[in-house]
Design a protein around this motif. Sequence first.
Motif: not given
Length: 240
Positions: A74-103
């Motif tokens: 499950x990509x939501x679990x594999x690519x989740x990051x732990x922030x503030x003690x809570x797992x956030x799914x696809x947060x890094x991928x969302x930031x990467x996508x925002x950066x690339x679209x902004x570029x």
Amino acid sequence: MAQSTQVHTGETLERPLGLRGIAADLSSDQRAFKNVSWGKAMMWIFLLSDTFIFGCFLLAYMTARMSTPVPWPNPSEVFALTLGGQEIPLILIAIMTFILISSSGTMAMAVNFGYRRDRRTTAILMLLTAVLGASFVGMQAFEWSKLISEGVRPWENPWGAAQFGSSFFMITGFHGTHVSIGVIFLLIIARKVWRGDFDTERRGFFTSRKGNYEIVEIMGLYWHFVDLVWVFIFAFFYLW
């Protein structure tokens, strides 16, 4: 009915109206590509061939995913990051996508200012695009190192289907290579723009005719293509 078109030789060509006119334009390389420079034409040919390669990679990924009897991670679990003690799914991928679209936006503005011959603004926007691209590659390297540390390999992974690792490293690695190459060329061309090479016709690589910033637009075509490909990778690999 037909519409008369005056060409530079003084010859008058009869161009049909409606759909026949569109067909006539597309079927006549002399008319459709007369004002296209060799640089743009070669870039479009390269991008077309690259489209086939990325398409084959994505088709291979979809075939492997649908044919394997082993559950796909499950990509939501594999690519989740732990922030503030809570797992956030696809947060890094969302930031990467925002950066690339902004570029892609900063690159479009660089092309605009390039044709206005505002070399300093053009160079700054290209450098900003390169920084955003390098940030994307850095985040992708972090993503790779995280998955490798968790046991993902091209031949296996701890969450299910072995094809997941090979698909992930092949597709994201090939795209990341394109982004890295784009960042290098952005820095090279930005330096030449900043020095005024396109205004003084300074000899060297990628120097065009005096006052012609077409190379910036050609670089923009490549960068927009890389961004567009990531949208498909994001949709097929991370959201599916």
